[in-house]
Design a protein around this motif. Structure first.
Motif, PDB file in Angstrom:
ATOM      1  N   MET A 223      38.744  44.621 -14.018  1.00  0.00           N
ATOM      2  CA  MET A 223      38.298  43.437 -13.270  1.00  0.00           C
ATOM      3  C   MET A 223      38.000  43.756 -11.808  1.00  0.00           C
ATOM      4  O   MET A 223      37.171  43.112 -11.182  1.00  0.00           O
ATOM      5  CB  MET A 223      39.368  42.330 -13.341  1.00  0.00           C
ATOM      6  N   VAL A 224      38.750  44.773 -11.294  1.00  0.00           N
ATOM      7  CA  VAL A 224      38.537  45.155  -9.894  1.00  0.00           C
ATOM      8  C   VAL A 224      37.091  45.626  -9.703  1.00  0.00           C
ATOM      9  O   VAL A 224      36.416  45.266  -8.739  1.00  0.00           O
ATOM     10  CB  VAL A 224      39.536  46.273  -9.481  1.00  0.00           C
ATOM     11  N   VAL A 225      36.633  46.429 -10.671  1.00  0.00           N
ATOM     12  CA  VAL A 225      35.266  46.968 -10.591  1.00  0.00           C
ATOM     13  C   VAL A 225      34.245  45.835 -10.686  1.00  0.00           C
ATOM     14  O   VAL A 225      33.278  45.778  -9.915  1.00  0.00           O
ATOM     15  CB  VAL A 225      35.042  48.006 -11.723  1.00  0.00           C
ATOM     16  N   ALA A 226      34.483  44.908 -11.639  1.00  0.00           N
ATOM     17  CA  ALA A 226      33.546  43.784 -11.812  1.00  0.00           C
ATOM     18  C   ALA A 226      33.487  42.947 -10.531  1.00  0.00           C
ATOM     19  O   ALA A 226      32.394  42.580 -10.059  1.00  0.00           O
ATOM     20  CB  ALA A 226      33.978  42.925 -12.997  1.00  0.00           C
ATOM     21  N   TRP A 227      34.638  42.669  -9.964  1.00  0.00           N
ATOM     22  CA  TRP A 227      34.691  41.848  -8.754  1.00  0.00           C
ATOM     23  C   TRP A 227      34.008  42.560  -7.579  1.00  0.00           C
ATOM     24  O   TRP A 227      33.243  41.942  -6.824  1.00  0.00           O
ATOM     25  CB  TRP A 227      36.162  41.522  -8.426  1.00  0.00           C
ATOM     26  N   ALA A 228      34.288  43.866  -7.461  1.00  0.00           N
ATOM     27  CA  ALA A 228      33.681  44.638  -6.370  1.00  0.00           C
ATOM     28  C   ALA A 228      32.158  44.670  -6.527  1.00  0.00           C
ATOM     29  O   ALA A 228      31.410  44.524  -5.538  1.00  0.00           O
ATOM     30  CB  ALA A 228      34.241  46.066  -6.373  1.00  0.00           C
ATOM     31  N   THR A 229      31.678  44.832  -7.764  1.00  0.00           N
ATOM     32  CA  THR A 229      30.225  44.868  -7.998  1.00  0.00           C
ATOM     33  C   THR A 229      29.598  43.520  -7.680  1.00  0.00           C
ATOM     34  O   THR A 229      28.526  43.441  -7.065  1.00  0.00           O
ATOM     35  CB  THR A 229      29.931  45.235  -9.472  1.00  0.00           C
ATOM     36  N   LEU A 230      30.288  42.446  -8.095  1.00  0.00           N
ATOM     37  CA  LEU A 230      29.791  41.097  -7.813  1.00  0.00           C
ATOM     38  C   LEU A 230      29.700  40.870  -6.303  1.00  0.00           C
ATOM     39  O   LEU A 230      28.681  40.386  -5.788  1.00  0.00           O
ATOM     40  CB  LEU A 230      30.727  40.063  -8.460  1.00  0.00           C
ATOM     41  N   ARG A 231      30.763  41.256  -5.596  1.00  0.00           N
ATOM     42  CA  ARG A 231      30.777  41.055  -4.133  1.00  0.00           C
ATOM     43  C   ARG A 231      29.679  41.874  -3.464  1.00  0.00           C
ATOM     44  O   ARG A 231      28.981  41.414  -2.579  1.00  0.00           O
ATOM     45  CB  ARG A 231      32.139  41.461  -3.559  1.00  0.00           C
ATOM     46  N   ARG A 232      29.554  43.135  -3.912  1.00  0.00           N
ATOM     47  CA  ARG A 232      28.527  44.005  -3.321  1.00  0.00           C
ATOM     48  C   ARG A 232      27.129  43.405  -3.528  1.00  0.00           C
ATOM     49  O   ARG A 232      26.320  43.351  -2.610  1.00  0.00           O
ATOM     50  CB  ARG A 232      28.583  45.393  -3.963  1.00  0.00           C
ATOM     51  N   SER A 233      26.871  42.921  -4.753  1.00  0.00           N
ATOM     52  CA  SER A 233      25.540  42.387  -5.054  1.00  0.00           C
ATOM     53  C   SER A 233      25.234  41.152  -4.214  1.00  0.00           C
ATOM     54  O   SER A 233      24.123  40.993  -3.708  1.00  0.00           O
ATOM     55  CB  SER A 233      25.434  42.042  -6.543  1.00  0.00           C
ATOM     56  N   TRP A 234      26.231  40.294  -4.074  1.00  0.00           N
ATOM     57  CA  TRP A 234      25.999  39.099  -3.250  1.00  0.00           C
ATOM     58  C   TRP A 234      25.802  39.458  -1.777  1.00  0.00           C
ATOM     59  O   TRP A 234      24.978  38.869  -1.073  1.00  0.00           O
ATOM     60  CB  TRP A 234      27.165  38.104  -3.390  1.00  0.00           C
ATOM     61  N   LEU A 235      26.576  40.478  -1.331  1.00  0.00           N
ATOM     62  CA  LEU A 235      26.465  40.915   0.061  1.00  0.00           C
ATOM     63  C   LEU A 235      25.057  41.456   0.340  1.00  0.00           C
ATOM     64  O   LEU A 235      24.406  41.083   1.324  1.00  0.00           O
ATOM     65  CB  LEU A 235      27.510  42.010   0.317  1.00  0.00           C
ATOM     66  N   VAL A 236      24.591  42.318  -0.564  1.00  0.00           N
ATOM     67  CA  VAL A 236      23.246  42.899  -0.412  1.00  0.00           C
ATOM     68  C   VAL A 236      22.197  41.785  -0.442  1.00  0.00           C
ATOM     69  O   VAL A 236      21.272  41.754   0.364  1.00  0.00           O
ATOM     70  CB  VAL A 236      22.974  43.932  -1.529  1.00  0.00           C
ATOM     71  N   THR A 237      22.383  40.862  -1.375  1.00  0.00           N
ATOM     72  CA  THR A 237      21.398  39.784  -1.533  1.00  0.00           C
ATOM     73  C   THR A 237      21.349  38.888  -0.302  1.00  0.00           C
ATOM     74  O   THR A 237      20.274  38.470   0.131  1.00  0.00           O
ATOM     75  CB  THR A 237      21.748  38.950  -2.784  1.00  0.00           C
ATOM     76  N   ARG A 238      22.523  38.593   0.240  1.00  0.00           N
ATOM     77  CA  ARG A 238      22.540  37.720   1.423  1.00  0.00           C
ATOM     78  C   ARG A 238      21.847  38.394   2.599  1.00  0.00           C
ATOM     79  O   ARG A 238      21.224  37.753   3.428  1.00  0.00           O
ATOM     80  CB  ARG A 238      23.979  37.385   1.803  1.00  0.00           C
ATOM     81  N   ARG A 239      21.996  39.729   2.672  1.00  0.00           N
ATOM     82  CA  ARG A 239      21.419  40.434   3.833  1.00  0.00           C
ATOM     83  C   ARG A 239      19.950  40.791   3.640  1.00  0.00           C
ATOM     84  O   ARG A 239      19.190  40.817   4.596  1.00  0.00           O
ATOM     85  CB  ARG A 239      22.241  41.691   4.116  1.00  0.00           C
ATOM     86  N   ALA A 240      19.580  41.167   2.420  1.00  0.00           N
ATOM     87  CA  ALA A 240      18.177  41.551   2.172  1.00  0.00           C
ATOM     88  C   ALA A 240      17.794  41.084   0.790  1.00  0.00           C
ATOM     89  O   ALA A 240      17.899  41.830  -0.185  1.00  0.00           O
ATOM     90  CB  ALA A 240      18.024  43.074   2.289  1.00  0.00           C
ATOM     91  N   TYR A 241      17.380  39.851   0.687  1.00  0.00           N
ATOM     92  CA  TYR A 241      17.078  39.295  -0.633  1.00  0.00           C
ATOM     93  C   TYR A 241      15.611  39.522  -0.995  1.00  0.00           C
ATOM     94  O   TYR A 241      14.724  39.188  -0.209  1.00  0.00           O
ATOM     95  CB  TYR A 241      17.394  37.803  -0.651  1.00  0.00           C
ATOM     96  N   PRO A 242      15.340  40.065  -2.187  1.00  0.00           N
ATOM     97  CA  PRO A 242      13.935  40.230  -2.594  1.00  0.00           C
ATOM     98  C   PRO A 242      13.361  38.884  -3.047  1.00  0.00           C
ATOM     99  O   PRO A 242      13.420  38.518  -4.208  1.00  0.00           O
ATOM    100  CB  PRO A 242      14.011  41.226  -3.756  1.00  0.00           C
ATOM    101  N   TRP A 243      12.826  38.123  -2.116  1.00  0.00           N
ATOM    102  CA  TRP A 243      12.327  36.782  -2.418  1.00  0.00           C
ATOM    103  C   TRP A 243      11.195  36.796  -3.435  1.00  0.00           C
ATOM    104  O   TRP A 243      10.952  35.804  -4.110  1.00  0.00           O
ATOM    105  CB  TRP A 243      11.857  36.087  -1.125  1.00  0.00           C
ATOM    106  N   SER A 244      10.516  37.941  -3.530  1.00  0.00           N
ATOM    107  CA  SER A 244       9.425  38.000  -4.512  1.00  0.00           C
ATOM    108  C   SER A 244       9.973  37.819  -5.934  1.00  0.00           C
ATOM    109  O   SER A 244       9.303  37.273  -6.795  1.00  0.00           O
ATOM    110  CB  SER A 244       8.663  39.303  -4.388  1.00  0.00           C
ATOM    111  N   TYR A 245      11.213  38.287  -6.198  1.00  0.00           N
ATOM    112  CA  TYR A 245      11.851  38.072  -7.504  1.00  0.00           C
ATOM    113  C   TYR A 245      11.979  36.579  -7.761  1.00  0.00           C
ATOM    114  O   TYR A 245      11.616  36.059  -8.803  1.00  0.00           O
ATOM    115  CB  TYR A 245      13.261  38.669  -7.495  1.00  0.00           C
ATOM    116  N   PHE A 246      12.570  35.901  -6.758  1.00  0.00           N
ATOM    117  CA  PHE A 246      12.859  34.471  -6.883  1.00  0.00           C
ATOM    118  C   PHE A 246      11.574  33.685  -7.106  1.00  0.00           C
ATOM    119  O   PHE A 246      11.443  32.911  -8.058  1.00  0.00           O
ATOM    120  CB  PHE A 246      13.584  34.001  -5.614  1.00  0.00           C
ATOM    121  N   ILE A 247      10.602  33.915  -6.212  1.00  0.00           N
ATOM    122  CA  ILE A 247       9.362  33.137  -6.282  1.00  0.00           C
ATOM    123  C   ILE A 247       8.571  33.499  -7.532  1.00  0.00           C
ATOM    124  O   ILE A 247       8.020  32.634  -8.205  1.00  0.00           O
ATOM    125  CB  ILE A 247       8.536  33.339  -4.995  1.00  0.00           C
ATOM    126  N   GLY A 248       8.535  34.806  -7.854  1.00  0.00           N
ATOM    127  CA  GLY A 248       7.770  35.257  -9.021  1.00  0.00           C
ATOM    128  C   GLY A 248       8.246  34.610 -10.310  1.00  0.00           C
ATOM    129  O   GLY A 248       7.447  34.070 -11.071  1.00  0.00           O
TER     130      GLY A 248
END
Lengths: 273, 265
Positions: B1-26
């Protein structure tokens, strides 16, 4: 002319070695357009098989002609979207630094961007175009005024598409982020240009927005010639509008290239960012 | 669970700082335009009617509602695969695959972390798309809260199973573009997103059964479209194929990673 022909040949060869030489490319050339066509057909079928369809949209009353309508849309979209993909590939020239080298070479810039689009177009669409022609012949759905109309159809797709490709390539001189091209010119283009619906089904504001896309005019000519049996005389207005739009696209490409290059010289952007 | 939580946190952190909006809009635009074509076609071409054949096969005469549920589910699936399925090839492209291979983290929690991120991130997009559907007059309903949760869970499991297998295919082939788009296009035809699968020739219907999304979509249709409720048989099939894909993908992942690493040297 000899100079331009050499650039055309070099661009086509480069793209063949880099992109189109791979067997995997058959997926984007044939499988994807076919799957999209199948999906569009089955999605619209519940609407076409309704009572009174012959009065509202006579073509849709016959499933084979509906399929032909959507196939022409898919063919046109394949022509124009292949240029979007080619422009996306063109940005790699910038990212890897070879665009700067191209600009330092004696090659004419406009010829380079036109040749880049032309090379990609021809190598990308030939397979689906052959398949579409075979399909039209097999189902016997084409009603052409005379055989010469096939050449008119081909030119009505080719010329505006090449001008469109030249414009897209030129605009990328301003930015190396090509993701916006995919976002702006994939779904909005098929929606506004009448690829999956006849233009009378679109609201006025959307028809107006779609009319600036050369794909819209190309589809009017292609469908008029192949499905309605209209001749050159009957399509003269649409052909003239398409020619004017293609000329405007090419002139805009020339202007964008000049402005973009001047800006790149001033800022050093072509090589540095 | 530690790995899953760390991966989730990392992904959200990256997304908040540099989100590929083209994914969202596309992905959002595809759903919006799919509904837009259905809406305009229904009004201008079909005169607000649908064929009796469709009503019989889909279990509803609400064409727009059918398309809205399908377009939303398709967006959910595409976005899930883009995040979970491309997690490993992204590591490969960024040069961090070697570090991941020697790290003590196991792959299942790592991919579950990506799944948790993908399904929380896609919630916003689903909300926006359903808001658009509401504007068009669609009123989606479910046969019950438990049915709805189980149906969405079945679809999420199917996405996860497919993503694990695709992940291996992508790192072994060293490419994602052709793989992902071919899978997306094939699913759009075979899995019943925008038209009833009964329209397809029988051979293609059977081919669709090989995709875990297909059975999960049948469950979604029963709950959100036809109003027939949860279909236990199709739910069982969806769970079985989903777990089967996930297990097969995880078992072959060490081999796929070896192949990918060997090719990079």
């Amino acid at each position: 002319m000899r100079h331009a022909a050499r650039i055309f040949r070099a661009e086509a060869l480069k793209q063949h070695r880099r992109v189109f030489g791979s067997k995997l490319v058959v997926f984007s050339m044939l499988i994807w357009p076919l799957l999209t066509l199948a999906q569009s057909y089955y999605t619209l079928r519940p609407l076409a098989a309704t009572p009174g369809i012959a009065e509202r949209w006579p073509l849709a009353a016959d499933p084979e002609r509906l399929l032909a309508f959507l196939a022409t849309g898919a063919l046109g979209f394949t022509f124009f979207f292949s240029l979007v993909q080619s422009a996306w590939h063109f940005t790699f020239e910038r990212q890897t630094g070879t665009l700067e080298l191209l600009f330092l070479s004696p090659a004419n810039r406009l010829v380079v961007v036109v040749a880049n689009g032309f090379g990609a177009l021809v190598q990308n669409v030939w397979l689906f175009a052959c398949f579409a022609v075979a399909g039209f012949t097999l189902f016997d759905v084409a009603r052409v005024a005379h055989l010469g109309m096939y050449a008119v159809v081909f030119l009505a797709l080719l010329v505006p598409a090449v001008a469109w490709g030249a414009l897209l390539n030129s605009l990328l001189i301003f930015s190396r982020d090509a993701a916006f091209l995919y976002t702006l010119l994939d779904d909005p283009m098929w929606f506004a240009a009448g690829v999956r619906l006849p233009t009378f089904a679109l609201p006025g504001w959307l028809r107006a927005a779609g009319s600036v896309l050369p794909l819209t005019g190309s589809l009017v000519v292609v469908r008029g010639a192949l499905l309605d049996g209209r001749g050159v005389g009957e399509l003269a207005g649409e052909l003239a509008a398409l020619a004017v739009l293609s000329a405007v696209l090419l002139l805009t490409a020339v202007a964008a290239l000049r402005l973009g290059e001047a800006r790149a010289r001033r800022t050093g952007q072509l090589g540095l960012f | 669970m530690v790995v899953a939580w760390a991966t989730l946190r990392r992904s959200w952190l990256v997304t908040r700082r540099a989100y590929p909006w083209s994914y969202f809009i596309g992905t959002l635009l595809l759903g919006v335009f799919t509904m837009g074509v259905a809406y305009l076609g229904l009004r201008a071409i079909a005169g607000d009617q649908v064929s009796a054949e469709f009503a019989g096969r889909a279990g509803t005469a609400d064409y727009l509602g059918y398309i809205a549920v399908g377009a939303t589910a398709y967006m959910f699936v595409v976005h899930g695969i883009l995040w979970i399925g491309k997690a490993l090839i992204q590591e490969q492209r960024e040069g961090t695959m070697g570090a991941l291979v020697v790290a003590p983290a196991r792959r299942l929690p790592y991919l579950l972390g990506f799944a948790a991120f993908a399904f929380t991130a896609v919630a916003l997009e689903v909300a926006v798309l359903l808001g658009f559907a509401l504007l068009l007059g669609v009123r989606p309903t479910a046969t019950g809260a438990v049915d709805a949760v189980l149906a969405v869970a079945a679809l999420a499991l199917a996405v996860f199973g497919m993503s694990v297998v695709l992940s291996n295919v992508m790192i072994v082939a060293g490419e994602a573009h052709i793989t992902q788009n071919t899978v997306f296009q094939a699913m759009a035809v075979l899995s019943g997103f925008t038209f009833p699968r009964d329209y397809l020739p029988e051979a293609l219907r059977w081919l669709g059964e090989l995709i875990p999304i297909t059975a999960a979509m049948d469950v979604i249709r029963g709950v959100f479209t036809a109003g027939t409720g949860l279909d236990p048989a199709r739910l069982g099939v969806a769970a079985l194929i989903g777990f089967g894909y996930a297990a097969a993908g995880l078992l072959t992942m060490p081999w796929a990673e070896r192949r990918a690493m060997e090719r990079s040297f």
